[in-house]
Design an enzyme around this catalytic site. Structure first.
Site, PDB file in Angstrom:
ATOM      1  N   GLU A   1       0.886  -1.262  -0.119  1.00  0.00           N
ATOM      2  CA  GLU A   1       0.016   0.122   0.014  1.00  0.00           C
ATOM      3  C   GLU A   1       0.603   1.290   0.007  1.00  0.00           C
ATOM      4  OE1 GLU A   1      -0.453  -2.638   1.834  1.00  0.00           O
ATOM      5  OE2 GLU A   1      -2.643  -3.250   1.712  1.00  0.00           O
TER       6      GLU A   1
ATOM      7  N   PHE B   1     -11.796  -6.662  13.882  1.00  0.00           N
ATOM      8  CA  PHE B   1     -11.200  -7.195  13.034  1.00  0.00           C
ATOM      9  C   PHE B   1     -10.500  -6.156  12.091  1.00  0.00           C
ATOM     10  CE2 PHE B   1      -9.576  -9.407   9.304  1.00  0.00           C
ATOM     11  CZ  PHE B   1      -8.413  -9.948   9.771  1.00  0.00           C
ATOM     12  N   GLN B   2      -9.229  -5.857  12.075  1.00  0.00           N
ATOM     13  CA  GLN B   2      -8.721  -4.981  11.097  1.00  0.00           C
ATOM     14  C   GLN B   2      -9.283  -3.381  11.422  1.00  0.00           C
ATOM     15  OE1 GLN B   2      -8.512  -6.720   7.003  1.00  0.00           O
ATOM     16  NE2 GLN B   2      -6.501  -7.674   7.665  1.00  0.00           N
TER      17      GLN B   2
ATOM     18  N   LYS C   1     -17.373  -0.342   5.877  1.00  0.00           N
ATOM     19  CA  LYS C   1     -17.872  -1.477   4.555  1.00  0.00           C
ATOM     20  C   LYS C   1     -19.278  -1.112   4.373  1.00  0.00           C
ATOM     21  CE  LYS C   1     -17.309  -6.337   3.367  1.00  0.00           C
ATOM     22  NZ  LYS C   1     -16.884  -7.300   3.731  1.00  0.00           N
TER      23      LYS C   1
ATOM     24  N   MET D   1      24.531   8.564   2.493  1.00  0.00           N
ATOM     25  CA  MET D   1      24.381   9.983   3.150  1.00  0.00           C
ATOM     26  C   MET D   1      24.683   9.842   4.682  1.00  0.00           C
ATOM     27  SD  MET D   1      23.699  13.106   2.639  1.00  0.00           S
ATOM     28  CE  MET D   1      22.850  13.694   1.334  1.00  0.00           C
TER      29      MET D   1
HETATM   30  C1  FAD Z   1      18.794  14.610   1.865  1.00  0.00           C
HETATM   31  C2  FAD Z   1      18.040  15.748   1.590  1.00  0.00           C
HETATM   32  C3  FAD Z   1      18.960  16.954   1.447  1.00  0.00           C
HETATM   33  C4  FAD Z   1      18.308  18.251   0.950  1.00  0.00           C
HETATM   34  N1  FAD Z   1      18.951  19.192   0.894  1.00  0.00           N
HETATM   35  C5  FAD Z   1      18.418  20.406   0.306  1.00  0.00           C
HETATM   36  C6  FAD Z   1      19.113  21.429  -0.134  1.00  0.00           C
HETATM   37  O1  FAD Z   1      20.496  21.320  -0.140  1.00  0.00           O
HETATM   38  N2  FAD Z   1      18.419  22.288  -0.638  1.00  0.00           N
HETATM   39  C7  FAD Z   1      17.180  22.496  -0.780  1.00  0.00           C
HETATM   40  O2  FAD Z   1      16.458  23.300  -1.406  1.00  0.00           O
HETATM   41  N3  FAD Z   1      16.154  21.358  -0.224  1.00  0.00           N
HETATM   42  C8  FAD Z   1      17.028  20.359   0.356  1.00  0.00           C
HETATM   43  N4  FAD Z   1      16.209  19.405   0.752  1.00  0.00           N
HETATM   44  C9  FAD Z   1      14.664  19.455   0.779  1.00  0.00           C
HETATM   45  C10 FAD Z   1      13.989  20.115   1.880  1.00  0.00           C
HETATM   46  O3  FAD Z   1      13.952  19.462   3.175  1.00  0.00           O
HETATM   47  C11 FAD Z   1      12.623  20.862   1.763  1.00  0.00           C
HETATM   48  O4  FAD Z   1      11.893  19.776   1.342  1.00  0.00           O
HETATM   49  C12 FAD Z   1      12.777  21.887   0.469  1.00  0.00           C
HETATM   50  O5  FAD Z   1      13.633  22.844   0.774  1.00  0.00           O
HETATM   51  C13 FAD Z   1      11.396  22.555   0.450  1.00  0.00           C
HETATM   52  O6  FAD Z   1      11.388  23.172  -0.721  1.00  0.00           O
HETATM   53  P1  FAD Z   1      10.311  24.427  -1.052  1.00  0.00           P
HETATM   54  O7  FAD Z   1      10.798  25.460   0.101  1.00  0.00           O
HETATM   55  O8  FAD Z   1      10.383  24.827  -2.280  1.00  0.00           O
HETATM   56  O9  FAD Z   1       8.697  24.336  -0.332  1.00  0.00           O
HETATM   57  P2  FAD Z   1       7.828  23.227  -0.687  1.00  0.00           P
HETATM   58  O10 FAD Z   1       7.785  22.047   0.434  1.00  0.00           O
HETATM   59  O11 FAD Z   1       7.846  22.771  -2.157  1.00  0.00           O
HETATM   60  O12 FAD Z   1       6.494  23.934  -0.401  1.00  0.00           O
HETATM   61  C14 FAD Z   1       5.837  24.689  -1.271  1.00  0.00           C
HETATM   62  C15 FAD Z   1       5.581  26.211  -1.008  1.00  0.00           C
HETATM   63  O13 FAD Z   1       4.813  26.887  -1.914  1.00  0.00           O
HETATM   64  C16 FAD Z   1       3.597  27.093  -1.488  1.00  0.00           C
HETATM   65  N5  FAD Z   1       2.500  26.963  -2.376  1.00  0.00           N
HETATM   66  C17 FAD Z   1       1.955  25.778  -2.998  1.00  0.00           C
HETATM   67  N6  FAD Z   1       1.332  26.265  -3.986  1.00  0.00           N
HETATM   68  C18 FAD Z   1       1.317  27.466  -4.345  1.00  0.00           C
HETATM   69  C19 FAD Z   1       0.718  28.155  -5.268  1.00  0.00           C
HETATM   70  N7  FAD Z   1      -0.319  27.939  -6.293  1.00  0.00           N
HETATM   71  N8  FAD Z   1       1.083  29.570  -5.038  1.00  0.00           N
HETATM   72  C20 FAD Z   1       1.700  29.992  -4.062  1.00  0.00           C
HETATM   73  N9  FAD Z   1       2.125  29.407  -3.221  1.00  0.00           N
HETATM   74  C21 FAD Z   1       2.023  27.993  -3.274  1.00  0.00           C
HETATM   75  C22 FAD Z   1       3.136  26.255  -0.377  1.00  0.00           C
HETATM   76  O14 FAD Z   1       2.295  26.901   0.519  1.00  0.00           O
HETATM   77  C23 FAD Z   1       4.534  26.246   0.256  1.00  0.00           C
HETATM   78  O15 FAD Z   1       4.775  27.288   1.225  1.00  0.00           O
HETATM   79  C24 FAD Z   1      16.699  18.307   1.057  1.00  0.00           C
HETATM   80  C25 FAD Z   1      15.958  16.933   1.350  1.00  0.00           C
HETATM   81  C26 FAD Z   1      16.632  15.799   1.572  1.00  0.00           C
HETATM   82  C27 FAD Z   1      15.903  14.645   1.957  1.00  0.00           C
HETATM   83  C1  TPP Z   2      12.503   5.362   5.553  1.00  0.00           C
HETATM   84  C2  TPP Z   2      13.890   6.096   5.802  1.00  0.00           C
HETATM   85  N1  TPP Z   2      14.663   5.736   6.748  1.00  0.00           N
HETATM   86  C3  TPP Z   2      15.911   6.130   7.142  1.00  0.00           C
HETATM   87  C4  TPP Z   2      16.410   7.423   6.497  1.00  0.00           C
HETATM   88  C5  TPP Z   2      17.612   7.972   6.702  1.00  0.00           C
HETATM   89  N2  TPP Z   2      18.679   8.155   5.384  1.00  0.00           N
HETATM   90  C6  TPP Z   2      18.962   9.146   4.853  1.00  0.00           C
HETATM   91  S1  TPP Z   2      19.614   8.984   3.561  1.00  0.00           S
HETATM   92  C7  TPP Z   2      19.874   7.161   4.072  1.00  0.00           C
HETATM   93  C8  TPP Z   2      21.115   6.635   3.160  1.00  0.00           C
HETATM   94  C9  TPP Z   2      20.499   6.249   1.839  1.00  0.00           C
HETATM   95  O1  TPP Z   2      21.198   5.250   1.363  1.00  0.00           O
HETATM   96  P1  TPP Z   2      21.272   4.821   0.158  1.00  0.00           P
HETATM   97  O2  TPP Z   2      19.955   4.611  -0.620  1.00  0.00           O
HETATM   98  O3  TPP Z   2      22.109   3.592  -0.532  1.00  0.00           O
HETATM   99  O4  TPP Z   2      21.595   5.923  -0.782  1.00  0.00           O
HETATM  100  P2  TPP Z   2      23.123   6.719  -0.816  1.00  0.00           P
HETATM  101  O5  TPP Z   2      22.863   7.875   0.247  1.00  0.00           O
HETATM  102  O6  TPP Z   2      24.006   5.983  -0.553  1.00  0.00           O
HETATM  103  O7  TPP Z   2      23.172   7.332  -2.317  1.00  0.00           O
HETATM  104  C10 TPP Z   2      19.447   7.097   5.266  1.00  0.00           C
HETATM  105  C11 TPP Z   2      19.373   5.638   6.048  1.00  0.00           C
HETATM  106  C12 TPP Z   2      15.444   7.784   5.454  1.00  0.00           C
HETATM  107  N3  TPP Z   2      15.603   9.007   4.871  1.00  0.00           N
HETATM  108  N4  TPP Z   2      14.319   7.179   5.049  1.00  0.00           N
END
Ligand code: FAD
Ligand code: TPP
Ligand code: MG
Lengths: 163, 597
Positions: free
Chosen positions: B80, B142-143, B192, B507
């Site tokens: 799911e 159940f469930q 259901k 990471m």
């Molecule tokens: C491993 C990892 C590393 C990351 N590193 C980075 C990084 O280096 N740089 C980075 O930028 N992010 C990074 N992120 C992502 C970060 O965590 C955020 O998800 C991201 O920066 C949010 O993007 P955003 O500000 O565009 O907001 P979003 O989450 O895209 O939010 C959208 C915004 O726009 C608004 N909005 C929506 N629709 C409309 C509309 N029609 N008109 C006006 N406003 C609207 C919403 O209200 C909201 O405020 C990383 C994530 C991970 C998992």
């Molecule tokens: C469901 C979930 N569990 C744990 C994490 C924490 N986490 C972020 S990056 C990462 C490693 C991911 O490893 P891999 O998919 O091999 O990617 P790589 O960083 O090696 O490119 C982990 C464990 C997460 N983001 N999501």
């Protein structure tokens, strides 16, 4: 700062838990929360007493407005308002102290609504601070039980929260 | 009290099902429909083309009704979570509301990660979950799981339908709420027995909700002020996010940025909102953003933020950000996104597209010319850009992950849907694949959910069956929804999996190297399967690539197989790190660059 937020929301199952859940999920303070249906049974009116910096209060108002069930939000602290709370307090009232207890109750304009052998139950309304003051003025050992409703608030004059 | 009323209740309709009473009438006229028929008719009325789901007891009536209809295609996933992710990606790729269907209890809880992922990135979904029959609710049936309670913190809104007569209007509300304002997932939990009860089908044409009226048009006075500030700015900067993609405003953004002649950066969620190959684009900003984007953010005097939410991975430490003063204009449809983490000067609540259009009209009337100040600002930006912060040492011996992404971009002519999982590979894909169009970069930013990559690729391929779809993933992430290889087989999805296999939770390993003195606690991925054989066992094509010289050829070969699912296992340099990087708690201009080490 302490704020009293009033809101109108759809009177639907689960609506209260959305507000309560919002406060706990985002770590906002709740001092008290009261809710009941209004003269229009499809709407509930809620009063939330909270506290936080101006930025936090601004977020609280925005987040409450964002809840789909919430129809209108008003920060009562943005203008003049009245705040009232109801307290039921059961106190020891033994022979020697019965008169004194009655007198205290009168001073605070409370009403004795139940009289038993060794106790009175007093009904008191007022602001939270007035209720606090009443409790303060009693000998702690005399208090058997307190029940407070939490504050209800309403704007003064033509400040009206209605849809 | 509850219990008393239940014991005295009439035997529910569901008690007699399925043997004694047909759940769905064969040719249901609109007059006498079962709840299940009504659900189907609502989906039809909404123009839904795909429903991603998995059956179970509580949704059997709905599945029976699905069997008898031909308005939409039901996609049977293998878990799911993947159903919700696929629906989510379908929405990200098309802009339409994604739809998923799951059973009660474990089906519902399996969907939670998918729902929370969509919620964090503001993706419009309607998730229909089965529930135990109304009289059984609250009896630990159940469930049974309290789906409305469980999902409350990670949905835009949710409903429990307790009367068959309410299904149509609830579905109408669900789609309306999901797609308007700041989009988000909406759960409709249907017991259901309700899906067996009869009612007339009557789908409302439009819906008015007194408690829900999102703003669309921005305040004209504020917009005028903003434009004036932008035109007078010495060091202007435009920072845009997911809102530009969600609001289909890329064209208006390009027009504004071009006429003003200003630099522009995108968040991870906003990539593709402005063409990455254009000179005015300075790259992604934030924790792994480019040197020039982060420096320009820090040093600008007027910042226009559009549909972006000043995330902690974007501006780093807010205190450091405010050590420089600048005027901030913030356009967002959600008032609560404004001044949440960063206090702004000119808030504009409204839909990006309408606000940018209004700005464009005002700017066009001024016909701006490049000022000496703006020219100097660009010289500064070019100086930052000349540090070439994304340069890496390519190697003849080991495959560099960055190199694979560069080649992927070349081979797909920059025009593929690229989905990713979460980790280093995600950042490399974001940095090195230059997205020129919105809705092509599909990833989990807000929740950072490992395991989205493959189901996201499925959603994209259903959305655009003939398009090139690449799933950039890690050997950790891909194993979190690997069962979907089976779904891909069933529906002949010609996805290309680009596994950057570094044998590490890369990471995590990177953080352990930087901040925990190389103590690689539980970040090594041992006992990996033979991915080639694994892919083959599902009837797909598997490839393993170990030499840098083979990368390009293998990619070409894979993408030439237009009707095959190809799993490409690239054995990459184990110790490669993502640069630039801003440590937690540090400021935007305090990046660690590859050249520093
Ligand atoms: C491993 C990892 C590393 C990351 N590193 C980075 C990084 O280096 N740089 C980075 O930028 N992010 C990074 N992120 C992502 C970060 O965590 C955020 O998800 C991201 O920066 C949010 O993007 P955003 O500000 O565009 O907001 P979003 O989450 O895209 O939010 C959208 C915004 O726009 C608004 N909005 C929506 N629709 C409309 C509309 N029609 N008109 C006006 N406003 C609207 C919403 O209200 C909201 O405020 C990383 C994530 C991970 C998992
Ligand atoms: C469901 C979930 N569990 C744990 C994490 C924490 N986490 C972020 S990056 C990462 C490693 C991911 O490893 P891999 O998919 O091999 O990617 P790589 O960083 O090696 O490119 C982990 C464990 C997460 N983001 N999501
Ligand atoms: Mg890895």
């Amino acid at each position: 700062m302490r704020h009293i937020v009033s809101l109108l929301m759809e009177n639907e199952a689960g609506a209260l838990s959305r507000v309560a859940g919002l406060f706990s999920a985002r770590g906002y303070n709740i001092e008290s929360l009261t809710v009941a249906a209004t003269e229009d049974p499809t709407l509930s009116r809620m009063t939330i007493v909270t506290s936080g910096s101006d930025e936090v209060i601004e977020q609280i108002i925005k987040q409450l407005n964002k809840l789909v069930d919430v129809v209108k939000v008003l920060d009562l602290n943005d203008g003049k308002f009245i705040e009232r709370e109801l307290m039921l307090i059961k106190v020891k009232a033994t022979s020697t102290h019965r008169e004194e207890m009655k007198r205290m109750c009168d001073i605070f304009r409370g009403r004795i609504i139940d009289v038993a052998d060794g106790s009175f139950t007093i009904e008191l309304t007022g602001s939270g601070t007035k209720l606090d003051a009443f409790i303060e003025s009693l000998d702690k050992t005399a208090i058997l039980e307190t029940v407070r409703t939490g504050a209800s608030g309403i704007g003064r004059g033509d400040r009206i929260l209605k849809i | 009290m509850n219990q008393v009323s239940i014991t005295t209740a009439e035997p529910s309709v569901s008690d007699k099902l399925p043997s004694e009473q047909p759940a769905t009438s064969k040719h249901a006229s609109d007059k006498h429909c079962t709840g299940a028929d009504i659900v189907i008719k609502c989906l039809e009325a909404e123009g839904v083309k795909f429903v991603f789901g998995y059956p179970g007891g509580a949704v059997l009536h709905i599945y029976d009704a699905i069997y008898k209809q031909n308005h939409f295609k039901h996609i049977l996933v293998r878990h799911e979570q993947a159903a919700v992710h696929a629906a989510d990606a379908f929405s990200r790729a098309t802009g339409e509301v994604g739809v998923a269907l799951v059973t009660s209890g474990p089906g519902a809880t399996n969907a939670i990660t998918g729902i929370a992922t969509a919620y964090m990135d503001s993706i419009p979904l309607v998730v229909i979950s089965g529930q135990v029959p109304v009289p059984a609710i609250g009896l630990d049936a159940f469930q049974e799981v309290d789906m409305v309670g469980v999902t409350r913190p990670c949905v835009k809104h949710n409903f429990l339908v307790k009367d068959v007569k309410d299904i149509a209007v609830t579905m109408k509300k669900a789609f309306h709420i999901a797609r308007t304002g700041r989009p988000g997932p909406v759960v409709v939990d249907i017991p259901k027995d309700i899906t067996a009860h009869l009612a007339e089908f009557n789908y409302p044409k439009s819906i008015e909700m007194r408690s829900y009226n999102p703003v669309t048009k921005g305040h004209s006075g504020q917009i005028k002020k903003a434009v004036k500030l932008l035109l007078e700015a010495k060091r202007p900067m435009v920072y845009t996010g997911g809102g530009v993609v969600l609001g289909n405003a890329a064209e208006s953004l390009i027009k504004l940025v071009k006429t003003l002649g200003v630099p522009v950066t995108n968040t991870l969620m906003g990539l593709g909102g402005y063409p990455a190959t254009d000179r005015q684009f300075v790259g992604m900003l934030g924790m792994h953003g480019t040197y020039e984007a982060n420096m320009a953010m820090q040093e600008c005097d007027v910042l226009l933020a559009v549909g972006a939410r000043f995330d902690d991975r974007v501006i780093g430490n807010p205190k450091h950000f405010f050590s420089k003063s600048r005027t901030i204009i913030h356009v967002d449809i959600d008032p609560s996104s404004i001044s949440k983490r960063v206090k702004v000067d000119i808030p504009i609540v409204g839909d990006v597209r309408s606000v940018l259009a209004e700005m464009n009209d005002l700017v066009a009337a001024e016909a701006p010319k490049q000022s000496p100040a703006l020219k100097a600002w660009w010289e500064q930006i070019e100086a930052w850009r000349s540090r070439l912060c994304l340069n890496y040492n390519n190697s003849n011996g080991l495959i560099k992950p960055q190199y694979v992404i560069e080649k992927l971009w070349e081979v797909t002519k920059g025009d593929a849907y690229v989905t990713s999982d979460v980790g280093q590979h995600q950042m490399w894909a974001a940095q090195y694949y230059k997205f020129d169009k919105p809705r092509r970069w599909i990833n989990s930013g807000g929740l950072g959910t490992m395991g989205v990559g493959l189901p996201y690729a499925m959603g994209c391929q259903f959305a655009d069956p003939t398009a090139q779809v690449a799933c950039v993933t890690g050997e950790g992430s891909i194993q979190m929804n690997i069962q979907e290889l089976s779904t891909c087989k069933q529906y002949h999805l010609p996805i290309k999996v680009i596994l950057l296999n570094n044998r590490y939770l890369g990471m995590v390993r990177q953080w352990q190297e930087f901040f925990y003195e190389n103590r690689y606690s539980e970040s090594y991925m041992d006992s990996l399967p033979d991915f080639v054989k694994l892919a083959e066992s599902y009837g797909h094509v598997g490839m393993q690539i170990t030499q840098p010289g083979d990368v390009e050829g293998a990619l070409k070969e894979a993408f030439a197989m237009k009707d095959r699912f190809v799993f490409m296992d690239f054995i990459t340099d184990q110790k490669e790190n993502v640069f630039p990087m801003i440590e937690n708690g540090k400021g935007l201009s305090e990046m660690i660059l590859a050249e520093d080490l």
